[in-house]
Write a protein that holds these residues in place. Structure first.
Motif, PDB file in Angstrom:
ATOM      1  N   ILE A  51      17.421  -7.125 -79.353  1.00  0.00           N
ATOM      2  CA  ILE A  51      16.551  -7.308 -80.526  1.00  0.00           C
ATOM      3  C   ILE A  51      17.183  -8.300 -81.504  1.00  0.00           C
ATOM      4  N   ILE A  52      18.476  -8.135 -81.765  1.00  0.00           N
ATOM      5  CA  ILE A  52      19.187  -9.057 -82.671  1.00  0.00           C
ATOM      6  C   ILE A  52      19.152 -10.485 -82.123  1.00  0.00           C
ATOM      7  N   GLN A  53      19.423 -10.619 -80.820  1.00  0.00           N
ATOM      8  CA  GLN A  53      19.440 -11.948 -80.207  1.00  0.00           C
ATOM      9  C   GLN A  53      18.064 -12.600 -80.245  1.00  0.00           C
ATOM     10  N   ARG A  54      17.030 -11.795 -80.017  1.00  0.00           N
ATOM     11  CA  ARG A  54      15.670 -12.339 -80.062  1.00  0.00           C
ATOM     12  C   ARG A  54      15.342 -12.846 -81.463  1.00  0.00           C
ATOM     13  N   GLY A  55      15.694 -12.048 -82.474  1.00  0.00           N
ATOM     14  CA  GLY A  55      15.436 -12.463 -83.845  1.00  0.00           C
ATOM     15  C   GLY A  55      16.211 -13.721 -84.213  1.00  0.00           C
ATOM     16  N   MET A  56      17.464 -13.820 -83.794  1.00  0.00           N
ATOM     17  CA  MET A  56      18.272 -14.995 -84.097  1.00  0.00           C
ATOM     18  C   MET A  56      17.738 -16.226 -83.367  1.00  0.00           C
ATOM     19  N   SER A  57      17.257 -16.035 -82.142  1.00  0.00           N
ATOM     20  CA  SER A  57      16.691 -17.166 -81.386  1.00  0.00           C
ATOM     21  C   SER A  57      15.449 -17.710 -82.081  1.00  0.00           C
ATOM     22  N   LEU A  58      14.607 -16.812 -82.599  1.00  0.00           N
ATOM     23  CA  LEU A  58      13.395 -17.248 -83.304  1.00  0.00           C
ATOM     24  C   LEU A  58      13.761 -17.947 -84.609  1.00  0.00           C
ATOM     25  N   TRP A  59      14.841 -17.497 -85.242  1.00  0.00           N
ATOM     26  CA  TRP A  59      15.235 -18.047 -86.541  1.00  0.00           C
ATOM     27  C   TRP A  59      15.974 -19.378 -86.395  1.00  0.00           C
ATOM     28  N   PHE A  60      16.939 -19.409 -85.459  1.00  0.00           N
ATOM     29  CA  PHE A  60      17.800 -20.581 -85.338  1.00  0.00           C
ATOM     30  C   PHE A  60      17.394 -21.549 -84.229  1.00  0.00           C
ATOM     31  N   GLY A  61      16.536 -21.115 -83.333  1.00  0.00           N
ATOM     32  CA  GLY A  61      16.188 -21.952 -82.198  1.00  0.00           C
ATOM     33  C   GLY A  61      17.137 -21.728 -81.035  1.00  0.00           C
ATOM     34  N   ASP A  62      16.954 -22.508 -79.978  1.00  0.00           N
ATOM     35  CA  ASP A  62      17.722 -22.302 -78.751  1.00  0.00           C
ATOM     36  C   ASP A  62      18.640 -23.477 -78.427  1.00  0.00           C
ATOM     37  N   HIS A  63      19.265 -24.054 -79.435  1.00  0.00           N
ATOM     38  CA  HIS A  63      20.243 -25.105 -79.167  1.00  0.00           C
ATOM     39  C   HIS A  63      21.337 -24.536 -78.263  1.00  0.00           C
ATOM     40  N   PRO A  64      21.656 -25.220 -77.153  1.00  0.00           N
ATOM     41  CA  PRO A  64      22.578 -24.639 -76.157  1.00  0.00           C
ATOM     42  C   PRO A  64      23.911 -24.176 -76.720  1.00  0.00           C
ATOM     43  N   PHE A  65      24.547 -24.982 -77.566  1.00  0.00           N
ATOM     44  CA  PHE A  65      25.859 -24.617 -78.103  1.00  0.00           C
ATOM     45  C   PHE A  65      25.725 -23.406 -79.031  1.00  0.00           C
ATOM     46  N   LEU A  66      24.745 -23.452 -79.922  1.00  0.00           N
ATOM     47  CA  LEU A  66      24.532 -22.357 -80.860  1.00  0.00           C
ATOM     48  C   LEU A  66      24.177 -21.078 -80.109  1.00  0.00           C
ATOM     49  N   TYR A  67      23.304 -21.204 -79.116  1.00  0.00           N
ATOM     50  CA  TYR A  67      22.902 -20.019 -78.359  1.00  0.00           C
ATOM     51  C   TYR A  67      24.091 -19.428 -77.606  1.00  0.00           C
ATOM     52  N   SER A  68      24.874 -20.287 -76.963  1.00  0.00           N
ATOM     53  CA  SER A  68      25.982 -19.810 -76.128  1.00  0.00           C
ATOM     54  C   SER A  68      27.050 -19.106 -76.948  1.00  0.00           C
ATOM     55  N   PHE A  69      27.478 -19.726 -78.058  1.00  0.00           N
ATOM     56  CA  PHE A  69      28.633 -19.215 -78.800  1.00  0.00           C
ATOM     57  C   PHE A  69      28.287 -18.247 -79.936  1.00  0.00           C
ATOM     58  N   VAL A  70      27.065 -18.322 -80.439  1.00  0.00           N
ATOM     59  CA  VAL A  70      26.702 -17.461 -81.574  1.00  0.00           C
ATOM     60  C   VAL A  70      25.722 -16.364 -81.162  1.00  0.00           C
ATOM     61  N   ILE A  71      24.582 -16.768 -80.618  1.00  0.00           N
ATOM     62  CA  ILE A  71      23.524 -15.794 -80.328  1.00  0.00           C
ATOM     63  C   ILE A  71      23.875 -14.923 -79.128  1.00  0.00           C
ATOM     64  N   SER A  72      24.397 -15.515 -78.083  1.00  0.00           N
ATOM     65  CA  SER A  72      24.728 -14.738 -76.888  1.00  0.00           C
ATOM     66  C   SER A  72      26.123 -14.138 -76.998  1.00  0.00           C
ATOM     67  N   ALA A  73      27.149 -14.966 -76.849  1.00  0.00           N
ATOM     68  CA  ALA A  73      28.527 -14.460 -76.855  1.00  0.00           C
ATOM     69  C   ALA A  73      28.888 -13.833 -78.200  1.00  0.00           C
ATOM     70  N   GLY A  74      28.495 -14.473 -79.295  1.00  0.00           N
ATOM     71  CA  GLY A  74      28.876 -13.982 -80.614  1.00  0.00           C
ATOM     72  C   GLY A  74      28.366 -12.575 -80.881  1.00  0.00           C
ATOM     73  N   VAL A  75      27.088 -12.351 -80.657  1.00  0.00           N
ATOM     74  CA  VAL A  75      26.497 -11.035 -80.930  1.00  0.00           C
ATOM     75  C   VAL A  75      27.063  -9.985 -79.985  1.00  0.00           C
TER      76      VAL A  75
END
Length: 231
Positions: A51-75
């Motif tokens: 749920i957190i990752q989905r919300g962050m993806s909608l808010w920040f978008g799916d830029h590969p670096f941001l998604y990999s290090f913040v939304i996926s690995a970070g969370v």
């Protein structure tokens, strides 16, 4: 029957890897019920993390670096670290450095097992696909857990600034390697195997080294040697 086989194949890697790391505890085995509880905690965090990752993806978008290090690995790594710190770090059963590895691996594999079941269920995955997942994401989560737990163990049995430094490492290091792993899979469509296989080899080699060093720092090591000498 086929569905049962696929679900069993989705669960088996997590159980096998958890058993492997449980048996690597050389000097003072943890209570099995504690390990299972932490493994089950890994089950419970999947939905909130999604749920957190989905919300962050909608808010920040799916830029590969941001998604990999913040939304996926970070969370994922932060939630696992947060729970380990508050549930296990000060627990009386955390009495040797290797315990950090075992409990971090347990929560990581609990998470990876539910992730694997969901993948098998929603994608009608073949046994071959699940075999690949056993070698990559499931074992990857286990190895990120080894890194996190190793530094938690170092922090637990250090003092002063070293404690704070190792606590920081216990979050940052698995997050970094997890992010690198996700970035490779998320950005490389044709030659990802040439990068992911060496990465996994490095993680396994480094992880087994951390297992050995954590065991060697056990306060029960000398006690066991003394018992063996007496016998």
């Amino acid at each position: 029957m086929l569905l049962f086989s696929i679900i069993a194949a989705a669960i088996a890697p997590g159980i096998a890897l958890l058993t492997f790391f449980y048996l690597k505890d050389r000097y003072d085995s943890e209570p099995l019920h504690m390990v299972i509880k932490v493994f089950l905690v890994g089950f419970l965090i999947v939905l909130p993390i999604m749920i957190i990752q989905r919300g962050m993806s909608l808010w920040f978008g799916d830029h590969p670096f941001l998604y990999s290090f913040v939304i996926s690995a970070g969370v994922e790594e932060f939630v696992k670290w947060f729970l380990l710190y508050h549930l296990i770090y000060n627990h009386t059963e955390f009495d040797e450095p290797y315990d950090g590895i075992l409990y971090a691996v347990a929560i990581s594999l609990g998470f990876a097992t539910i992730e694997n079941i969901m993948y098998a269920w929603f994608n009608h995955a073949s046994l071959g696909a699940l075999m690949i997942r056993a070698l990559l994401p499931v074992s990857g989560h286990a190895l990120f857990g080894v890194i996190m737990g190793y530094y938690l163990g170092r922090a637990k049995f250090s003092e002063g600034k070293l404690t704070r430094r190792f606590l920081l490492y216990s979050l940052v290091m698995p997050l970094f390697w997890h992010g690198v792993y996700d970035l490779i899979l998320g950005t490389m469509t044709h030659f990802w195997l040439w990068y992911i296989v060496p990465l996994m080899m490095v993680l396994w080699y480094g992880g087994m080294g951390k297992v050995t060093r954590a065991n060697n720092r056990s306060p029960f090591r000398l006690l066991k040697r003394e018992e063996e000498v007496k016998l």
